[in-house]
Structures are given as C-alpha cells and as structure tokens.
Design a protein around this motif. Structure first.
Motif, short mmCIF file in Angstrom:
data_model
loop_
_atom_site.label_atom_id
_atom_site.label_comp_id
_atom_site.label_asym_id
_atom_site.label_seq_id
_atom_site.Cartn_x
_atom_site.Cartn_y
_atom_site.Cartn_z
N THR A 88 -2.59 6.08 1.51
CA THR A 88 -1.89 6.44 2.75
C THR A 88 -1.67 5.25 3.68
O THR A 88 -0.93 5.37 4.66
CB THR A 88 -2.67 7.53 3.51
OG1 THR A 88 -3.98 7.06 3.82
CG2 THR A 88 -2.76 8.80 2.68
N VAL A 89 -2.28 4.11 3.39
CA VAL A 89 -2.07 2.93 4.24
C VAL A 89 -1.08 1.94 3.61
O VAL A 89 -0.85 0.87 4.17
CB VAL A 89 -3.40 2.21 4.56
CG1 VAL A 89 -4.31 3.13 5.36
CG2 VAL A 89 -4.09 1.73 3.28
N GLU A 90 -0.50 2.28 2.48
CA GLU A 90 0.53 1.41 1.91
C GLU A 90 1.67 1.23 2.89
O GLU A 90 2.11 2.19 3.53
CB GLU A 90 1.06 1.99 0.60
CG GLU A 90 2.15 1.12 -0.03
CD GLU A 90 2.65 1.61 -1.36
OE1 GLU A 90 3.78 1.24 -1.75
OE2 GLU A 90 1.92 2.37 -2.02
N ILE A 91 2.15 0.00 3.02
CA ILE A 91 3.21 -0.31 3.97
C ILE A 91 4.58 -0.13 3.34
O ILE A 91 4.86 -0.65 2.26
CB ILE A 91 3.07 -1.75 4.51
CG1 ILE A 91 1.72 -1.94 5.21
CG2 ILE A 91 4.24 -2.08 5.45
CD1 ILE A 91 1.55 -1.12 6.47
N THR A 109 3.12 2.53 7.74
CA THR A 109 2.27 3.01 6.65
C THR A 109 2.82 4.32 6.11
O THR A 109 3.62 5.00 6.77
CB THR A 109 0.83 3.24 7.14
OG1 THR A 109 0.85 4.29 8.12
CG2 THR A 109 0.23 1.98 7.74
#
Length: 276
Positions: A88-91, A109
């Motif tokens: 869930t923190v992938e940019i 994100t």
C-alpha cells in the motif's frame, strides 16, 4: 418415502441458512433525504445480525449500474493479490498530465490513490493486472457482472456493459468484512484498513464512493459498512441528479452526506440515537 423426506429436510436447511435472510426486506420512504440534495435514487441497508434488509426504492436496488470507483475495492484486492502492486506504500508517479481533479496531479502512494479515488492510478493497476487475470479472478470474487476485454482493461468499470446492483454490492462487502473472499487474509485486511472513513468511541465507518460520468448522465455510489456496539450494518446508495442536469457539488457531497443522515436518524448509527 425416504427420498421425499430428504428433499424436505434439504429445503428446511436452505430456509434456515444464510440465504433465508435474503427475503426479509422492509421498505421505507427516504425520499425527503434525497430531495434535500436534489437527488433521486435508491438506498439499501442490511443489518447483518438479523439478516433484515431495509430498502428505499426496492426495484431500483435490484437494478444494475456501472460500479465506477466502487470497483476500486476489488481492484485493490486484486492489485495486491496478483502482485501488480507490491504494497500500500508503493508510489505511483504522476504522468504530468493535468486533470480536473487537482488531488490526482501529484505522486502518491497506493493507499492515497484509493482515498482520493485516483482513476489514472487505478488504470495503471488495471493494465498491470491485465484482462486475462481479471477474467480468471472476477468470477471468483462475484462482484456483479463485470465485462472485461484487452481493449477495455483500463475502463470496463467506468464505461461499457459492466453492471452491479445494490444487493450485489452488499453481498460482496459482507464477504470482505468477514474475510471470506478467495484472497489472502493479509490483502483483505490491508484493503479494509484503507476503507476506514471515520470512527467514534464505539463505531467505525468504512466505505467507498463512486461516480460514473457519461454524456449528460451522472450516476453516483456510496457503499460500505458500519460496525457499532458489536453489530454490523452494510449499506449501498445509488443516486442521480433529480433534474437530469450535470452533477453539482450537491451531488458530489450528497452521496456520503445523505447516507450518513439516514444511518444516524433512522438506524441510530455513527454515534447518534435513531428512530427505530
């Protein structure tokens, strides 16, 4: 005789199982809530503990509409489950194209992409997942009737023949809330965490809006559930501008606002006493 008895017993089991609740529907008139925001549409609530549905405009609750951004819920699940998104923190990098929703015009994100309902971000997720994997996974999720091809892979929930009813929305949300989807528990929990919109001392609201925009036609959703004092209520709202004109701020804000009004005033949820 034994065969007849077995058939009768099977029928009784079906009537006493979860599906027995499907016919417990009470109809209510919530038109004045809709009128306050210049909207027309339908509203459906399920009290999970009793299996009772409360419906406004029941026939319309059974009518299918494009899911629009409510599809971001299964899309989040599938993005995580298939590895199209790492976490869930992938940019997601902004492509530099300015769009009418300024909150989309920046890097963000995956978690924020859901919260601001970033269509370009989720179109990128859809292209990564691909039509073949959608065709494999969507029947398992039972999220309405989705129609996806390679040509429509990044738009099939926004335009075209995909449809979902309010009853189907609630059925899907129940299985997500209970962790009963054919998706890794971790990915179901991550998705549920992203859907939290508000909380109080003894309640929590989760949900997602949607907005299908076509030529001179706007259709809006707000779906989700409330957990309060050990009970769970699932809801699905679908609306359109009552005058048939393009959407205004009342349409945009009204989806969630009128839903919360009904949940508070009619069901005593979200921390407020109700009429029931």
């Amino acid at each position: 005789m034994l065969r007849i008895l077995l058939h009768l017993m099977a029928g009784l089991l079906l009537l006493s199982g979860p599906g027995a609740f499907a016919q417990r529907i009470v109809e209510r008139n919530y038109q004045h809530y809709f009128a306050e925001y210049g909207l027309q549409g339908s509203f459906l609530v399920l009290e999970a503990g009793t299996g009772q549905y409360t419906a406004y405009n029941l026939a319309r609750c059974r009518q299918g509409f494009l899911p629009a951004s409510t599809f971001k819920i299964p899309n989040t699940l599938l993005g995580l489950e298939t590895g199209a998104v790492t976490d869930t923190v992938e940019i997601f990098r902004w492509d530099g194209k300015k769009r009418s929703f300024p909150q989309w015009n920046e890097d963000m994100t995956f978690a924020r992409a859901l919260r601001v309902s970033c269509v370009p971000c989720y179109q990128e997720v859809a292209r990564r997942i691909g039509a073949a994997r959608y065709q494999q996974w969507l029947p398992k999720l039972r999220f309405g009737q989705m129609r996806v091809t390679p040509a429509t892979v990044d738009s099939f929930w926004l335009v075209g023949s995909s449809r979902i009813t309010q009853f189907e929305q609630i059925d899907f949300l129940q299985r997500l809330q209970r962790g009963q989807l054919p998706i890794a528990k971790r990915n179901q929990e991550l998705t549920k965490a992203l859907l939290v919109l508000g909380r109080g001392p003894d309640w929590m609201l989760r949900g997602k809006t949607g907005w299908a925009m076509r030529q001179q036609y706007d259709n809006g959703w707000f779906v989700g559930w409330v957990e309060q004092a050990g009970k769970t209520y699932f809801f699905a709202l679908n609306v359109e501008p009552a005058d048939g004109q393009p959407a205004t701020a009342k349409f945009v804000q009204g989806r969630r606002a009128l839903t919360e009004q009904i949940l508070r005033q009619e069901f005593g949820l979200l921390g407020s006493p109700g009429k029931k």
